[in-house]
Design a protein around this motif. Structure first.
Motif, short mmCIF file in Angstrom:
data_model
loop_
_atom_site.label_atom_id
_atom_site.label_comp_id
_atom_site.label_asym_id
_atom_site.label_seq_id
_atom_site.Cartn_x
_atom_site.Cartn_y
_atom_site.Cartn_z
N LEU A 417 -99.45 45.39 6.85
CA LEU A 417 -100.72 45.39 7.49
C LEU A 417 -101.96 45.82 6.53
O LEU A 417 -103.06 45.75 6.87
N ARG A 440 -105.32 41.33 13.96
CA ARG A 440 -103.98 41.17 13.50
C ARG A 440 -103.25 41.03 14.76
O ARG A 440 -102.27 40.03 14.67
N TYR A 450 -98.37 38.27 11.91
CA TYR A 450 -99.42 39.21 11.90
C TYR A 450 -100.39 39.20 10.73
O TYR A 450 -101.23 39.79 10.68
#
Length: 481
Positions: A417, A440, A450
């Protein structure tokens, strides 16, 4: 000379020097079992008499004082401001230690990766007294949750990791009898506390108790200036009046209050009026939430804003922000991009709860801005499971069994991420990647990935159309947590 010092890239270069990062590693290394670090000691003594310090401590503190003075000159901070407004607060010292540890470990990055979350949102319970149509938690029934003893241990874990802000959410956190002992312990450790609530239980006595327990900020869900819509969306008749009364009670006792609607196609037209209602009530913040089709929200996916409708929402919010009557935020990371497009040297949203003004506003947004899931923020579920975001239901560990620090540093999901260059187009190649990055949780809700493009952005219009036409359907990515 000052122009050179204030050059953001030059400051970044200095802070990324191995000698500076080495010094930061030394001053933020744990000194004992309690996890104390030298830097926190230094900040407590900064600008004050050195009574009680040994000669060795005075000598070891000296290079840190020199570094603080250099940074103070670079950023034009007044010594009195640092002493009285920043370093006198243990919570602010915790923020500084977190930032120092982040630079020591990751360097100065765009956007900045933090050594521990600046914010943890704790879904304290799954119980709730409402039946909201869009509830990301699908709350209402009791689910497995931590004992009081375990919840108090969570506070120890947050303190150990220098987490400065804890937000209680749910469900409805105020229905849980353990809420106040846990909040009081967190407040005793000077962790900044906020509560997200539907407002129904905010009697004057409840608001006074919240304030006495150390809660600073209350965020109340209010979705419309029209009572009928709010009551229908939240699933309970005659709810609007109770919610508004709760807001007034919280303001009256001196709590910082935010009004937080979830924006859908059904209430987008009411956004400006709802903002004006927030101002009239005396609220301090207006926080527009992105609708995300997760939890019960999956059943009303048709209520989601199109990319064009989201641009309308952002435009309205930006105009409200410029009024400066109250602070305006949004969970939509595109809000930062909208501010940059309008005027990067005016007011720019730089994070979930931060903004900047002036010539360096746009620069600040590049380091702090956009989606913070797994980078600056994470969520905690009632049973102790950690997820990157309350809207991103991917378990990455258990806070007590695995430890927050280990999860934060070792989770593959968290690591991915943070790498926005790995996001799929258009998010991964966007000129505003640093200040936005796309949501996300929305990407995951629609695609099961994501790292996918956020279909709510105008540059991902083709992706949005694909989902609307059923050409794409969620196919969850195989995840190594």
């Amino acid at each position: 000379m000052q122009r050179l010092l204030l050059n953001p890239e030059r400051v970044r270069w200095y802070l990324n020097l191995w000698v500076v990062r080495g010094l930061l590693r030394w001053v933020t290394a744990p000194l004992g079992e309690r996890g104390e670090v030298r830097l926190e000691w230094v900040l407590a003594y900064y600008g004050r008499k050195r009574e009680g310090l040994s000669l060795f401590e005075r000598m070891s503190f000296f290079p840190i004082f020199v570094l603080i003075e250099l940074l103070r000159l670079v950023f034009r901070w007044r010594r009195e401001y640092l002493v009285k407004e920043v370093f006198s607060s243990r919570n602010m010292r915790r923020v500084v230690v977190n930032l120092a540890k982040s630079v020591a470990e990751f360097g100065v990055t765009k956007p900045q990766v933090f050594s521990a979350p600046l914010l943890v949102v704790w879904n304290f319970t799954n119980l709730c007294n409402l039946k909201c149509r869009h509830c990301y938690q699908d709350a209402g029934k009791l689910s497995p949750q931590l004992t009081l003893r375990e919840r108090l241990a969570v506070i120890e874990e947050l303190e150990w990791n220098f987490v400065p802000v804890l937000a209680f959410a749910g469900g409805e956190p105020l229905v849980d009898p353990d809420f106040f002992p846990v909040a009081q312990k967190a407040a005793s450790r000077e962790i900044y506390l906020s509560v997200a609530t539907n407002g129904v239980l905010l009697s004057r006595d409840m608001c006074k108790r919240l304030k006495e327990s150390g809660v600073s900020y209350v965020e109340v869900s209010l979705d419309s200036s029209f009572p009928e819509y709010h009551d229908r969306f939240r699933g309970i008749p005659d709810l609007w009046k109770k919610t508004v009364q709760g807001i007034e009670n919280a303001i009256e006792v001196g709590l910082l209050v935010g009004i937080a609607p979830t924006i859908t196609r059904e209430n987008l037209h009411d956004l400006a009026d709802l903002y004006r209602l927030a101002c009239a009530l005396g609220a301090h913040r207006f926080y527009a939430f992105n609708f995300i089709p997760t939890g019960r929200g999956k059943d009303i996916g048709e209520s989601d804003l199109s990319p064009e409708e989201r641009e309308v929402m952002l435009e309205v919010l930006y105009q409200c922000l410029l009024e400066k009557r109250i602070t305006v935020f949004s969970t939509s990371p595109q809000f930062g991009r909208k501010c940059m497009e309008k005027n990067p040297q005016s007011v720019v949203i730089t994070g979930h709860y931060s903004l900047a003004e002036g010539t360096l506003a746009g620069v600040a947004a590049q380091y702090i801005g956009g989606c913070g899931a797994g980078r600056a923020y994470c969520a905690l579920q009632p049973d102790g499971t950690v997820t990157p975001c309350v809207f991103l239901p991917i378990p990455v560990g258990h806070i007590l069994r695995d430890g927050l620090g280990s999860i934060w540093h070792n989770s593959v999901v968290m690591q991915e991420l943070r790498k926005r260059e790995k996001y799929k187009p258009h998010c991964g190649i966007c000129a505003y990647r640093e200040v936005c990055g796309g949501c996300r949780a929305r990407a995951y809700a629609y695609s099961g990935d994501y790292l996918a493009a956020d279909p709510g952005c105008r540059w991902n219009r083709d992706v949005w159309e694909g989902y609307r036409k059923g050409a794409h359907s969620p196919s969850p990515k195989e995840i190594a947590v």
